[in-house]
Design an enzyme around this catalytic site. Structure first.
Site, PDB file in Angstrom:
ATOM      1  N   ASP A  19       0.852  -1.179   0.000  1.00 30.04           N
ATOM      2  CA  ASP A  19       0.000   0.000   0.000  1.00 30.04           C
ATOM      3  C   ASP A  19       0.896   1.240   0.000  1.00 30.04           C
ATOM      4  O   ASP A  19       1.761   1.387   0.869  1.00 30.04           O
ATOM      5  CB  ASP A  19      -0.928  -0.007   1.215  1.00 30.04           C
ATOM      6  CG  ASP A  19      -2.240   0.718   0.925  1.00 30.04           C
ATOM      7  OD1 ASP A  19      -2.459   1.106  -0.234  1.00 30.04           O
ATOM      8  OD2 ASP A  19      -3.033   0.891   1.853  1.00 30.04           O
ATOM      9  N   HIS A  62      -3.405  13.716   1.180  1.00 30.73           N
ATOM     10  CA  HIS A  62      -3.574  12.796   2.308  1.00 30.73           C
ATOM     11  C   HIS A  62      -2.374  12.866   3.242  1.00 30.73           C
ATOM     12  O   HIS A  62      -2.520  12.918   4.469  1.00 30.73           O
ATOM     13  CB  HIS A  62      -3.762  11.359   1.816  1.00 30.73           C
ATOM     14  CG  HIS A  62      -3.660  10.343   2.926  1.00 30.73           C
ATOM     15  ND1 HIS A  62      -4.592  10.237   3.939  1.00 30.73           N
ATOM     16  CD2 HIS A  62      -2.708   9.407   3.211  1.00 30.73           C
ATOM     17  CE1 HIS A  62      -4.238   9.279   4.772  1.00 30.73           C
ATOM     18  NE2 HIS A  62      -3.098   8.770   4.367  1.00 30.73           N
ATOM     19  N   GLU A 101     -10.485   3.930   4.905  1.00 25.18           N
ATOM     20  CA  GLU A 101      -9.658   4.664   3.950  1.00 25.18           C
ATOM     21  C   GLU A 101     -10.166   4.364   2.550  1.00 25.18           C
ATOM     22  O   GLU A 101     -10.260   3.201   2.145  1.00 25.18           O
ATOM     23  CB  GLU A 101      -8.174   4.283   4.060  1.00 25.18           C
ATOM     24  CG  GLU A 101      -7.503   4.856   5.299  1.00 25.18           C
ATOM     25  CD  GLU A 101      -5.974   4.779   5.237  1.00 25.18           C
ATOM     26  OE1 GLU A 101      -5.442   3.960   4.466  1.00 25.18           O
ATOM     27  OE2 GLU A 101      -5.321   5.539   5.974  1.00 25.18           O
ATOM     28  N   GLU A 151      -9.554   3.940  -1.058  1.00 24.55           N
ATOM     29  CA  GLU A 151      -8.366   3.652  -1.871  1.00 24.55           C
ATOM     30  C   GLU A 151      -8.772   2.967  -3.157  1.00 24.55           C
ATOM     31  O   GLU A 151      -9.871   2.427  -3.285  1.00 24.55           O
ATOM     32  CB  GLU A 151      -7.403   2.717  -1.114  1.00 24.55           C
ATOM     33  CG  GLU A 151      -6.909   3.274   0.195  1.00 24.55           C
ATOM     34  CD  GLU A 151      -5.672   2.549   0.713  1.00 24.55           C
ATOM     35  OE1 GLU A 151      -5.125   1.684  -0.017  1.00 24.55           O
ATOM     36  OE2 GLU A 151      -5.259   2.844   1.844  1.00 24.55           O
ATOM     37  N   ASP A 210      -9.278   0.358   3.183  1.00 24.83           N
ATOM     38  CA  ASP A 210      -8.175  -0.062   4.061  1.00 24.83           C
ATOM     39  C   ASP A 210      -8.519   0.351   5.488  1.00 24.83           C
ATOM     40  O   ASP A 210      -7.993   1.326   6.026  1.00 24.83           O
ATOM     41  CB  ASP A 210      -6.889   0.616   3.570  1.00 24.83           C
ATOM     42  CG  ASP A 210      -5.682   0.225   4.398  1.00 24.83           C
ATOM     43  OD1 ASP A 210      -5.680  -0.903   4.925  1.00 24.83           O
ATOM     44  OD2 ASP A 210      -4.753   1.042   4.523  1.00 24.83           O
ATOM     45  N   ARG A 245      -6.701   3.745  14.278  1.00 24.58           N
ATOM     46  CA  ARG A 245      -5.701   4.812  14.360  1.00 24.58           C
ATOM     47  C   ARG A 245      -4.928   4.812  15.668  1.00 24.58           C
ATOM     48  O   ARG A 245      -3.774   5.245  15.712  1.00 24.58           O
ATOM     49  CB  ARG A 245      -6.380   6.169  14.174  1.00 24.58           C
ATOM     50  CG  ARG A 245      -7.063   6.334  12.828  1.00 24.58           C
ATOM     51  CD  ARG A 245      -6.094   6.173  11.680  1.00 24.58           C
ATOM     52  NE  ARG A 245      -6.754   6.446  10.390  1.00 24.58           N
ATOM     53  CZ  ARG A 245      -6.151   6.272   9.216  1.00 24.58           C
ATOM     54  NH1 ARG A 245      -4.900   5.806   9.153  1.00 24.58           N
ATOM     55  NH2 ARG A 245      -6.796   6.529   8.092  1.00 24.58           N
ATOM     56  N   GLN A 301      -2.399   1.966  15.433  1.00 31.35           N
ATOM     57  CA  GLN A 301      -1.391   2.383  14.454  1.00 31.35           C
ATOM     58  C   GLN A 301      -0.427   3.418  15.033  1.00 31.35           C
ATOM     59  O   GLN A 301       0.787   3.358  14.818  1.00 31.35           O
ATOM     60  CB  GLN A 301      -2.116   2.963  13.229  1.00 31.35           C
ATOM     61  CG  GLN A 301      -1.195   3.400  12.105  1.00 31.35           C
ATOM     62  CD  GLN A 301      -1.940   4.138  11.000  1.00 31.35           C
ATOM     63  OE1 GLN A 301      -3.171   4.184  10.974  1.00 31.35           O
ATOM     64  NE2 GLN A 301      -1.189   4.714  10.083  1.00 31.35           N
ATOM     65  N   LYS A 308      -3.676  -2.003  10.771  1.00 25.94           N
ATOM     66  CA  LYS A 308      -4.196  -2.156   9.406  1.00 25.94           C
ATOM     67  C   LYS A 308      -4.511  -3.612   9.050  1.00 25.94           C
ATOM     68  O   LYS A 308      -5.390  -3.865   8.218  1.00 25.94           O
ATOM     69  CB  LYS A 308      -3.135  -1.688   8.397  1.00 25.94           C
ATOM     70  CG  LYS A 308      -2.689  -0.248   8.562  1.00 25.94           C
ATOM     71  CD  LYS A 308      -3.626   0.697   7.842  1.00 25.94           C
ATOM     72  CE  LYS A 308      -3.001   2.070   7.676  1.00 25.94           C
ATOM     73  NZ  LYS A 308      -3.872   2.939   6.867  1.00 25.94           N
ATOM     74  N   THR A 354      -9.019  -5.624   5.018  1.00 27.64           N
ATOM     75  CA  THR A 354      -9.105  -4.692   3.897  1.00 27.64           C
ATOM     76  C   THR A 354     -10.198  -5.216   2.985  1.00 27.64           C
ATOM     77  O   THR A 354     -10.204  -6.396   2.645  1.00 27.64           O
ATOM     78  CB  THR A 354      -7.768  -4.635   3.127  1.00 27.64           C
ATOM     79  OG1 THR A 354      -6.715  -4.301   4.035  1.00 27.64           O
ATOM     80  CG2 THR A 354      -7.828  -3.602   2.000  1.00 27.64           C
ATOM     81  N   GLU A 398      -7.924  12.456   8.686  1.00 25.77           N
ATOM     82  CA  GLU A 398      -7.530  13.743   8.120  1.00 25.77           C
ATOM     83  C   GLU A 398      -8.354  14.896   8.676  1.00 25.77           C
ATOM     84  O   GLU A 398      -7.884  16.041   8.713  1.00 25.77           O
ATOM     85  CB  GLU A 398      -7.643  13.714   6.595  1.00 25.77           C
ATOM     86  CG  GLU A 398      -6.674  12.741   5.959  1.00 25.77           C
ATOM     87  CD  GLU A 398      -6.755  12.753   4.439  1.00 25.77           C
ATOM     88  OE1 GLU A 398      -6.719  13.843   3.853  1.00 25.77           O
ATOM     89  OE2 GLU A 398      -6.864  11.667   3.847  1.00 25.77           O
TER      90      GLU A 398
END
Lengths: 400, 400
Positions: B109, B116, B182, B184, B216, B220, B223, B236, B240, B347
């Site tokens: 990825d 982003h 996410e 993607e 994805d 957070r 992570q 993560k 997915t 974000e």
């Protein structure tokens, strides 16, 4: 060469080999310097086991329940010591070609050695500190499965982008100028786990088929530029060398021992009721330059690592991530205190670190084209891993 | 539902489906809301192509040379418009179950969107800055293949370690408290490349079978604790989601366009002579809470991304790393300027970021159990990706 003493009747490792009469790669075991194709032995066991003997990788064998594998191991230990079996079915090691033992599904490389993390931090960032999570759980990253190769496969120096060695700002492109090896071990996953279901640490061994040596070749300059904030990628993904013989946990059992005491109690999912949760395996790296004599550049022991293979299984799956047969869980670089016990060259760039001197009198700062790196590992009493070797080839000229 | 308009005769996507008379998953295509098992169509083409129609994944089909795939596409466009074919061989979409279209080998990825990276940097570290390498090449990390699931599969909230929300120092264990999606896209690798041999950017399309949408899912808090210095892993790797229909580059060709101009000239291996090297695809995320009405929370466009799929192929292989059929090259979160164009919730934690308000009146700060996230993508003129959905399930109780 040698290493016959690593493969006594107490070992019974598994591998994949081919030769004239077995032009297709097939499962084998090894006794001293003699190889046996499992399909040749006409073993008196369950067809559920013997049907895996015709596969081109060990994945089907590795996926068998541990009870089946223990039965296979015991049967082999009996059959291989019967009179006439070696002469009837044995093939000299020199007459076979070894292949990658498993089709690697996922490959996660962790950092199990706190010494490695401290030395690497000092070398890379000038600060001797552990990552924030390092004592809470084994930190790791998704490594590349497609470029895992068997011992003996040459490795080409990778192309990539990095800061010019003489100028901290300019980014240049070309062959890496900072080639390193990493002394690692890897657990090969046997029976898979289920997506969404964490594997309890007490059940971890049921999912580990066996253990191999890994050389996680690293391009330190490429890695340094790319790794903030997503971690290493191209600095690692060009090649990882795997030893050809998978040594089972059953063979390693006599060498079980306790890992270092924890600095503080980990969360419950990483509290292992099994006290002797690691193994005492002596590891070594030697390097030969320009065809010269091999120089031992590092010795280390598996038992020095803070986190164990059992911890890695628990950590990888605690979030629900599934294990697949053939997955590799790498330990990261195995290191200890003192320059002679650093499992990669990067660590010797810490303050006061001294590079080893090769047979020809040159210090080993980074690897040169033509250097051969050999890892070996020995548990004792006739149980070892043999060797894991690779020669660094020049970079492809493309783009340069 | 809907999305029939995404699948006109101009699309001809590929997927894997099963139903009563096809209890085994097998390759299919789709025209509006009708599905066709490729093996049913008795196509007048080379057996090298038709033999892939019985495989349980698209990997064998994807590995065919592009000339074969173009021939298959043209043949399907002819056959599916012949009178009687729909009534003779078509199966209503509602009668089939879709499966993961490919067996995913490796999954890398990347971070292709500079917006982003800037927003995420501001949200995570309080500083609005790009990673040092971000304009030199697409940075990326090794993502987890074993937990990629097809659209519609529920995702369980992962367990893990993270800093207690109220106390910046204490590390706690439990279900993630900061669940995110996410938005993607992913390129699916077709014909493989050779280990040690970089793929020139001009040849990249030959290795891309097609494109899918990816969610994805990200924890957070997990992570944040784990990602220094090796990047994301457990935050993560729990899941997915992939859309079921692979849209080929041939179907996307009419929507080719130029990516944003480069801030500075990249190294030669990333200089693409093809000017229209990306595609103009409109992407959208909507979220439904508690079975309520879906709220659009983000729109974005593929063409906003700084790096293209062609760049990803060149970057992944420049160091000699090989591509395998079924590999996924993810774009990372697709984002643009403005709160309404941020492809993940993280974000919106930038300074001044405002969370979208859901149909029930609640702001969407992080995902709650039961929330359904739906991605969709439409290129235009009857070519789209349909949807990529997943519902967040409660965490397993184990260990908590």
């Amino acid at each position: 060469m040698g290493y016959a003493e690593h493969f006594s009747i107490a070992n019974i490792p598994f591998g994949i080999a081919s030769r004239g009469s077995h032009s297709k790669p097939a499962p084998v075991t090894r006794l001293e310097d003699t190889v046996f194709f499992l399909a040749d032995l006409d073993l008196p066991i369950d067809p559920a086991i013997t049907q895996t003997f015709s596969h081109p990788t060990l994945n089907a064998l590795a996926a068998l329940p541990k009870s089946n594998l223990r039965h296979l191991r015991a049967t082999l230990q009996t059959v291989l010591t019967e009179p006439g079996v070696v002469s009837a079915h044995g093939v000299p090691l020199a007459q076979v070609q070894m292949h990658l033992p498993v089709s690697v599904g996922g490959f996660t490389d962790f950092s199990c050695s706190t010494e490695h993390l401290l030395n690497a931090s000092e070398a890379m960032a000038g600060v001797r500190s552990l990552p924030p999570a390092a004592l809470h759980f084994p930190v790791g990253y998704g490594a590349r499965a497609s470029s895992v190769v068997v011992s003996g496969t040459p490795i080409a120096r990778p192309l990539g982008q990095y800061y010019a060695p003489d100028d901290g700002e300019e980014v240049v492109f070309g062959p890496s100028q900072a080639m390193d090896y990493e002394l690692e071990m890897g657990a090969i996953v046997g029976p898979p786990s289920t997506l969404g279901e964490p594997v309890a640490i007490g059940d971890a061994d049921e999912h580990i088929f066996g253990v191999v040596l890994l050389n996680d070749w690293s391009a330190r300059d490429i890695q340094k530029l790319e790794m903030r904030p997503l971690g290493p990628l191209n600095g690692k993904s060009f090649g990882t060398t795997m030893s050809p013989w998978v040594v089972t946990l059953e063979a390693l059992a006599p060498f079980a021992c306790a890992p270092p005491p924890k600095e503080f109690e980990p969360k419950p999912y990483l509290q292992d009721k099994k006290a002797e949760s690691t193994y005492d395996v002596a590891l070594e790296v030697d390097v030969s330059r320009g065809g010269g004599r091999a120089t031992s550049v590092c010795t280390a022991r598996q038992k020095w690592m803070y986190w164990t293979f059992r911890d890695l299984v628990a950590q990888q799956t605690v979030n629900g991530c599934s294990l697949s047969t053939g997955d590799v869980l790498g330990t990261g670089t195995v290191s200890g205190v003192g320059d002679g016990h650093h499992g990669c060259l990067l660590e010797l760039k810490k303050a006061g670190g001294v590079a080893p001197v090769l047979a020809g009198g040159e210090p080993l700062v980074w690897l040169r084209d033509g250097d051969e790196v050999r890892l070996s590992g020995y548990a004792g009493a006739g149980v070892g891993f043999g060797e894991c070797t690779g020669v660094l080839k020049p970079s492809r000229a493309l783009y340069t």
